[in-house]
Design an enzyme around this catalytic site. Structure first.
Site, PDB file in Angstrom:
ATOM      1  CG  LEU A 107      -1.931  -0.801   1.420  1.00 40.06           C
ATOM      2  CD1 LEU A 107      -2.909  -0.672   2.822  1.00 40.06           C
ATOM      3  CD2 LEU A 107      -3.382  -0.495   0.664  1.00 40.06           C
ATOM      4  CE  LYS A 142      -1.179  -0.709   6.581  1.00 41.19           C
ATOM      5  NZ  LYS A 142       0.045  -1.158   7.178  1.00 41.19           N
TER       6      LYS A 142
HETATM    7  S1  IVH Z   1      -5.692  -3.685   1.371  1.00 38.79           S
HETATM    8  C1  IVH Z   1      -3.998  -4.601  -2.481  1.00 38.79           C
HETATM    9  N1  IVH Z   1      -6.339  -3.721   3.858  1.00 38.79           N
HETATM   10  O1  IVH Z   1      -0.959  -3.837   5.396  1.00 38.79           O
HETATM   11  C2  IVH Z   1      -4.894  -4.251  -0.981  1.00 38.79           C
HETATM   12  N2  IVH Z   1      -4.336  -4.647   3.480  1.00 38.79           N
HETATM   13  O2  IVH Z   1       0.795  -1.861   3.166  1.00 38.79           O
HETATM   14  C3  IVH Z   1      -3.447  -4.244   0.049  1.00 38.79           C
HETATM   15  N3  IVH Z   1      -3.199  -4.079   6.227  1.00 38.79           N
HETATM   16  O3  IVH Z   1       0.810  -6.922   4.248  1.00 38.79           O
HETATM   17  C4  IVH Z   1      -3.700  -5.159   0.966  1.00 38.79           C
HETATM   18  N4  IVH Z   1      -4.834  -3.899   7.116  1.00 38.79           N
HETATM   19  O4  IVH Z   1      -1.650  -6.786   5.072  1.00 38.79           O
HETATM   20  C5  IVH Z   1      -5.350  -3.954   3.577  1.00 38.79           C
HETATM   21  N5  IVH Z   1      -7.992  -3.822   6.678  1.00 38.79           N
HETATM   22  C6  IVH Z   1      -6.430  -4.115   5.536  1.00 38.79           C
HETATM   23  C7  IVH Z   1      -5.085  -3.847   6.155  1.00 38.79           C
HETATM   24  C8  IVH Z   1      -3.838  -3.936   5.340  1.00 38.79           C
HETATM   25  C9  IVH Z   1      -3.752  -4.139   7.386  1.00 38.79           C
HETATM   26  C10 IVH Z   1      -1.441  -4.981   5.467  1.00 38.79           C
HETATM   27  C11 IVH Z   1      -1.850  -6.111   4.553  1.00 38.79           C
HETATM   28  C12 IVH Z   1      -0.299  -5.269   3.693  1.00 38.79           C
HETATM   29  C13 IVH Z   1       0.301  -3.863   4.434  1.00 38.79           C
HETATM   30  C14 IVH Z   1       0.224  -3.146   3.424  1.00 38.79           C
END
Ligand code: IVH
Length: 714
Positions: A107, A142
């Site tokens: 992200l 997150k």
């Molecule tokens: S969306 C393609 N939603 O954050 C979209 N990620 O830096 C990417 N993470 O390693 C993921 N909570 O494991 C998404 N509600 C959430 C999240 C999340 C934690 C983590 C994910 C990834 C990191 C991205």
């Protein structure tokens, strides 16, 4: 997920199975096994996903054991999706690599409202939209744990994998199967979906993390630095049985790939991200709760408000989160906005203020505790960390310093973990220039400011070095501070800083001195006056009348907590009776262990301690057993003798705790769930599901708060 009727039926059927004489236990084995699996899956969902169990842990265990027993007798009936098959006996030799069905991207980051507005504008530019138009976003926490990808085929969990490099991850299916909030079977087929890939984060509840560390401390194992490492480390353990012990949980946040039997893409049948998350919730997965953890925002300013609200809530939230994730809700728009090779352009992380920082380790000071334990404390260059200035950090004990190889002058990485206590994660050895000095833990008491040196001792099996015979008074000061504190004598208005002030003035040297303070002199101190001195006198006089279990607890005897203090108080008429007690007099009492027994015995064989207690008695401190020291033994004539009771809703005339102790005093036993074992349910205002269930059961006596009080008076 389950309709109310289904839930009612599952609940009732569970009760039937719990009754060993019920005819359901005579059904053909295949049918019983099928029923039990449904029941156990349902109760696991109530417990692990909804956090709202409807049967007790004991009852759940009974169902589970019964299923295990049937499967043991009929191994041919065992299927891989049986709840008994979560944990396998096989050790994972080596993690093999598996390719994700779609790449697991990362992200982009944002740090404030301006960044978020910039993100919104960028999306509008990409979509050729007017800047005044609104885009709908979804915002979720997150989660700060380890990411996983789960593949289901034919409704069965096929595979679990870590993120790895985003293209390929480690295959950890056996470890994901033991996560109880991950269903082994889920009804994707009801939407025609044959194969799906879900993404989520594996976490550990902050309380569970503390519990694990407490256990590790008791076993003298090194502590885990934070909940995140405990979760990610858990995922990569070789023995799924050990993983199961850790109590991991998984929040799902992406349904990214879904195809039918022919391989046709079905993802577009979920018009929005929020819809797909709701669908996962319906199938029994743990997902961010709509309206609370997940919010559909109609424009970016609602997004900003929600993110700021959550930044404040972060500490109180039971899982570690390091920000919020903002996603364009509509899938068609998502695809139009597109991706970079690193992250989707339609999503961004809003990062909370850093909880980690680097600083310099300047010096180490030592503190002594009430039982003489020496705690090293690092003084670091003052640093801002999540809104607080940090300048001191506990180093716990010598082993902590050795394990982290900490040296004076080191740059250190610090963090504030789930709770507010700052912590040194590591020394940044790559930044060393050779001028750093090794830290040597002293072998003589570093607090002692007298001529006489005192050697420290380290008891086998304990991590702390202790000063065994304090000659400088520092330990007496700590004991006085504990003596006046809430769990001990609970002296209102007399806290740590005031005791320290009296100590510096030379007015108090032992606990007895606290009862011979000169209140006229106190009234002349800065910040004091006649009135506050009189209040202090009143509070101290009141404390003199405390029950003796408080006094015993207040003496700072190693391992002597309030519980054992109460057990001892119930056995003696006068505190000084303990002078005559020998080891077995203590250990004969149920729940009094040999360590505490020895410590209490030694305390009361020590003349100095006895002299101080005698002085205190002469100054009016109560040493006789009182009503509060006697155990509450309800006899058969007690109004609630032998009954089980549960309080629900908000009580108006007393706190829940008070109500429970009143019930206990009247012979009842407090239990925590509505089940056939419950006799009485006392309902306060806004009683909810418990009341409903008790009514459904029909066997529970339901009382109002007033009726409960009347019953006690009868
Ligand atoms: S969306 C393609 N939603 O954050 C979209 N990620 O830096 C990417 N993470 O390693 C993921 N909570 O494991 C998404 N509600 C959430 C999240 C999340 C934690 C983590 C994910 C990834 C990191 C991205």
């Amino acid at each position: 997920m389950y309709t109310p009727e289904e839930q009612k039926q599952l609940f009732e059927r569970s009760k039937s199975f719990l009754d060993t004489k019920n005819p359901v236990r005579s059904l053909p084995v295949e049918e019983q096994v099928a029923h039990l699996r449904k029941l156990i899956n349902y109760h696991e969902w109530r417990y692990y996903v909804k956090n709202d169990p409807v049967i007790s842990d004991f009852e759940y265990d009974q169902l589970f054991k019964y299923l295990e027993a049937l499967e043991g007798e009929h191994p041919d009936l065992i299927t891989p999706d049986s709840p008994t098959q979560r944990v396998s006996d096989d050790l994972i030799e080596d993690f093999s690599k598996v390719a994700h069905l779609t790449p697991m991207l990362s992200l982009g980051n944002s740090y404030d409202a301006d960044d978020l507005k910039e993100f919104d504008e960028q999306i509008k530019r990409l979509l050729n939209m007017d800047m005044e138009e609104d885009i709908e976003y979804v915002v979720e926490p997150k989660f700060d744990g380890g990411s996983i990808a789960l593949v289901y085929e034919n409704d069965a969990l096929l595979r679990g994998a870590t993120r790895g490099n985003g293209e390929k991850g480690d295959e950890i299916t056996a470890n994901t199967r033991v996560i109880r909030s991950v269903p082994l079977k889920a009804g994707f087929s009801r939407k025609g979906v044959h194969k799906v890939e879900l993404r989520g984060e594996v976490l550990i509840h902050k309380d569970r993390f503390k519990e694990i560390n407490k256990q590790r401390a008791a076993e003298d194992l090194p502590l885990f630095a934070n909940a995140r490492n405990t979760a990610t480390g858990g995922l990569r353990m070789k023995d799924p049985k050990e993983v199961a012990q850790r109590g991991l949980e998984a929040f799902l946040y992406t349904l990214g790939y879904a195809v039918d039997k022919e391989g046709n893409d079905l993802i577009q049948q979920f018009e929005t991200h929020a819809e797909s998350i709701a669908f996962l919730g319906e199938l029994g997965f743990k997902v961010p709760k709509d309206g609370d953890e997940l919010k559909v925002c109609k424009n970016i300013s609602e997004v900003v408000d929600f993110c700021l609200k959550w930044e404040e809530r972060r500490e109180a939230y039971p899982y570690e989160i390091d920000g919020m994730v903002v996603k364009v809700n509509n899938r068609v728009l998502q695809e139009r906005v597109g991706y970079t090779s690193h992250h989707p352009r339609w999503a961004i992380a809003y990062k909370f203020k850093a909880k980690q920082a680097t600083t310099k380790l300047l010096s180490v000071e030592y503190q002594v505790g009430k039982i003489g334990s020496i705690t090293p404390v690092a003084k670091v260059a003052p640093t801002q960390l999540a809104g607080v200035t940090i300048s001191s950090i506990s180093l716990h004990n010598e082993d902590f310093i050795t394990e982290k190889d900490l040296r004076l002058g080191d740059s250190v990485l610090i963090e504030r973990a789930g709770d507010v206590i700052p912590y040194i994660v590591k020394a940044m050895d790559e930044l060393r220039d050779g001028s750093e000095q090794p830290l040597e833990f002293p072998r003589q008491c570093p607090i002692n400011d007298t001529e006489e040196a005192v050697d420290l001792v380290r008891v086998e099996g304990e991590a702390a070095w202790r000063c065994p015979t304090c000659v400088c008074g520092a330990q007496d000061l700590q004991r006085m501070i504990f003596h006046v504190s809430k769990p001990a004598m609970n002296i209102d208005g007399l806290g740590k800083s005031l005791v320290e002030r009296f100590y510096e003035l030379g007015w108090v040297r032992t606990m007895a001195d606290l009862y011979r303070l000169d209140y006229d002199k106190i009234a002349t101190l800065e910040g004091f006056g006649e009135k506050s001195a009189a209040n202090l006198k009143k509070a101290i006089n009141k404390a003199k009348q405390s029950p003796i279990y408080r006094l015993l607890h207040s003496l700072s005897i190693h391992h002597l907590g309030q519980k054992v203090s109460k057990l001892l108080a119930a056995e003696i008429e006068h505190v000084l009776d303990l002078r005559e007690w020998e080891l077995e007099d203590y250990t004969n009492i149920k729940d009094v262990g040999p360590k505490v027994a020895e410590n209490v015995m030694l305390y009361f064989k020590n003349e100095r301690n006895i002299d101080i207690l005698k002085e205190m008695e002469a100054l009016g401190v109560n040493m006789q057993q009182t009503e509060a020291d006697r155990p509450l033994v309800a006899d058969e004539s007690a109004p609630l003798f032998g009954k089980t009771i549960l309080f629900t809703g908000s009580l108006q005339q007393m706190s829940r705790k008070e109500a429970q102790s009143k019930a206990e005093a009247a012979g009842a036993k407090n239990i925590s769930a509505v089940s056939s074992k419950l006799n009485i349910l006392v309902v306060g205002e806004k009683a909810g599901s418990k009341l409903k269930k008790a009514r459904e059961l029909g066997t529970v006596e339901i009382l109002t708060e007033a009726e409960f009080l009347d019953l006690l008076a009868s």
